[in-house]
Design an enzyme around this catalytic site. Structure first.
Site, PDB file in Angstrom:
ATOM      1  N   LYS A 138      -9.242   3.525   2.061  1.00  0.00           N
ATOM      2  CA  LYS A 138      -9.685   4.226   0.841  1.00  0.00           C
ATOM      3  C   LYS A 138     -11.191   4.538   0.935  1.00  0.00           C
ATOM      4  O   LYS A 138     -11.632   5.629   0.589  1.00  0.00           O
ATOM      5  CB  LYS A 138      -9.393   3.384  -0.400  1.00  0.00           C
ATOM      6  CG  LYS A 138      -7.911   3.146  -0.662  1.00  0.00           C
ATOM      7  CD  LYS A 138      -7.158   4.428  -0.949  1.00  0.00           C
ATOM      8  CE  LYS A 138      -5.678   4.204  -1.166  1.00  0.00           C
ATOM      9  NZ  LYS A 138      -4.885   5.438  -1.172  1.00  0.00           N
TER      10      LYS A 138
ATOM     11  N   TYR B  51      -6.206  -1.785   4.352  1.00  0.00           N
ATOM     12  CA  TYR B  51      -5.789  -0.851   3.284  1.00  0.00           C
ATOM     13  C   TYR B  51      -7.014  -0.353   2.513  1.00  0.00           C
ATOM     14  O   TYR B  51      -7.217   0.852   2.348  1.00  0.00           O
ATOM     15  CB  TYR B  51      -4.807  -1.542   2.328  1.00  0.00           C
ATOM     16  CG  TYR B  51      -4.677  -0.814   1.006  1.00  0.00           C
ATOM     17  CD1 TYR B  51      -3.971   0.380   0.911  1.00  0.00           C
ATOM     18  CD2 TYR B  51      -5.310  -1.294  -0.151  1.00  0.00           C
ATOM     19  CE1 TYR B  51      -3.887   1.070  -0.288  1.00  0.00           C
ATOM     20  CE2 TYR B  51      -5.238  -0.609  -1.348  1.00  0.00           C
ATOM     21  CZ  TYR B  51      -4.523   0.569  -1.417  1.00  0.00           C
ATOM     22  OH  TYR B  51      -4.456   1.247  -2.613  1.00  0.00           O
TER      23      TYR B  51
ATOM     24  N   SER C 196      -8.976   3.689  -5.100  1.00  0.00           N
ATOM     25  CA  SER C 196      -8.653   2.388  -5.702  1.00  0.00           C
ATOM     26  C   SER C 196      -9.929   1.646  -6.063  1.00  0.00           C
ATOM     27  O   SER C 196     -10.970   1.822  -5.410  1.00  0.00           O
ATOM     28  CB  SER C 196      -7.864   1.572  -4.676  1.00  0.00           C
ATOM     29  OG  SER C 196      -7.812   0.224  -5.049  1.00  0.00           O
TER      30      SER C 196
END
Ligand code: NAD
Ligand code: UD1
Length: 339
Positions: free
Chosen positions: A154, A150, A125
């Protein structure tokens, strides 16, 4: 490279990618635990493509079931979409996010080693760039510690895969950094319809458009941008899906580790999106200006030059088309759920 194992293949981006893969004659196997998707998506994929991909319903963290799938299916390449993705929820339930996103990735890497599956594409992302010092963001810009668990998953999974590529020079690993995926398949059969009140802008506008929510809350109009509202790089999910098929072509060249931004290269503000949405659909979208949302940045958009040059990536759809496709999906979904 014929057989593709798609984890999270019934989710928003996964389902659109599966359609593209089938259209490009890949043999697709899906694993999804339906945490954030529905089995009907499999029927819809079949409706669109005429092919029903093989489907296994279980949690990718389940190593013994995963082992069975690798033993039986012998995939050539993995596209790893499975994971939790709600930024706000991850701040409230960090362990849940670290566990699912990391453990599922560990399990897949173990299987790659055990079954000599050399190729993986990972859904990363733009969040790995943190607060951008400049735009457009290029792949050379530094990866920064993220503000949310979150985002941190990544950053961590990218790092783990990079380290794996050092000890496994035979591995081909493609990290795809998505910007803001929006829109839906033109059939109205696949799209994004989150439960509850959506956190992201386009799902929220869709709910306003069909009368489920009153008005859009625009988070801040005092940013140093064209009209004071936040600017993002919104990419049609079908263009994003196509980027995955192109990345498989790249992996066939044995590149080792490669990293690409998948975005349009253009920024659009919140007020511009609302206007384009109204023009595309003919539906009035009322809005109010609210204070800034914590953690938001003013401007974020991609340089997609590397993907253009090395993958042959380009975008077929503009933001207006994405707005229309997203709206049509939402309308169709409302009709289907009323039945
Ligand atoms: P999604 O929630 O629609 O799809 C993810 C799918 O994975 C769901 O079908 C879910 O049921 C499944 N899943 C989750 N954990 C699983 C597990 N442990 N085992 C098996 N299945 C599991 O999300 P999406 O928008 O399609 O995103 C796909 C990937 O792309 C995610 O990794 C996400 O973090 C990443 N990503 C998404 C965006 C975005 O804006 N949508 C942006 C950047 C990156
Ligand atoms: C968010 C995540 C990002 C994730 C991405 C997935 C945060 C801080 N970031 O990005 O990590 O990869 O989703 O798509 O959550 N906006 C409104 N009103 C709304 C919703 C949003 O004005 O109701 C504005 C936001 O302030 C922002 C823009 O719309 O300027 C886009 O927001 P959103 O769709 O949530 O995406 P991001 O914040 O860019």
């Amino acid at each position: 490279m014929k057989k593709v194992l798609v984890t999270g293949g019934l989710g928003f981006i996964g389902s659109h990618t599966v359609v593209n893969l089938i259209e490009e004659k890949y043999d697709v196997v899906i694993i999804d635990n339906l945490f954030n998707s529905k089995l009907e998506v499999l029927d819809r994929i079949e409706q669109i493509t005429g092919v029903r991909p093989k489907f296994y319903q279980f949690d990718v963290q389940n190593i013994s079931k995963l082992d069975e799938v690798f033993k039986n299916e012998k995939p050539d390449v993995i596209i790893h979409f499975a994971g939790y993705k709600a930024v706000g929820e991850s701040c409230k339930k960090p362990l849940m996010y670290y566990k699912n996103n990391l453990e599922s990735s560990f399990a897949l890497i173990e299987m790659m080693e055990k079954y000599n599956c050399k190729n993986i594409v990972f859904s990363s992302s733009a969040t790995v760039y943190g607060i951008p010092k400049k735009v457009p963001l290029t792949e050379e810009d530094p990866v920064q510690s993220s503000t949310s668990p979150y985002g941190e998953t990544k950053v961590m999974i990218e790092r783990i895969l990079e380290d794996e590529s050092k000890v496994h020079p035979e591995f081909n690993i493609c990290l795809l950094r998505y910007f803001n995926p929006i829109g839906a398949h033109k059939s109205g059969l696949l799209g994004e319809d989150p439960n509850g009140i959506p956190n992201n802008l386009l799902p929220y506008i869709n709910k306003v458009a069909v009368g489920k929510l009153d008005c859009v809350h625009v988070f801040g109009n005092d940013y140093p941008t064209v009209d004071g509202t936040g600017v993002r790089d919104y990419i049609h999910v079908c263009d994003l899906a196509k980027g995955h098929v192109l990345s498989l072509n790249k992996l066939k060249e044995n590149p080792g580790l490669c990293i690409y931004n998948l975005g349009t290269g253009k920024g659009t503000s919140v007020l511009e999106i609302i206007k384009l949405y109204e023009e595309a659909t003919g539906v009035k979208i009322p809005y109010v200006i609210d204070p800034r949302r914590d953690g938001d940045v003013a401007i974020n958009y991609a340089s997609n030059e590397k993907a253009k040059k090395e993958l042959g990536f380009n975008c077929d759809f503009d933001v207006k088309q994405a707005c229309l496709d997203g709206y049509n999906y939402q309308v169709a979904e409302e009709k289907r759920t009323k039945k």
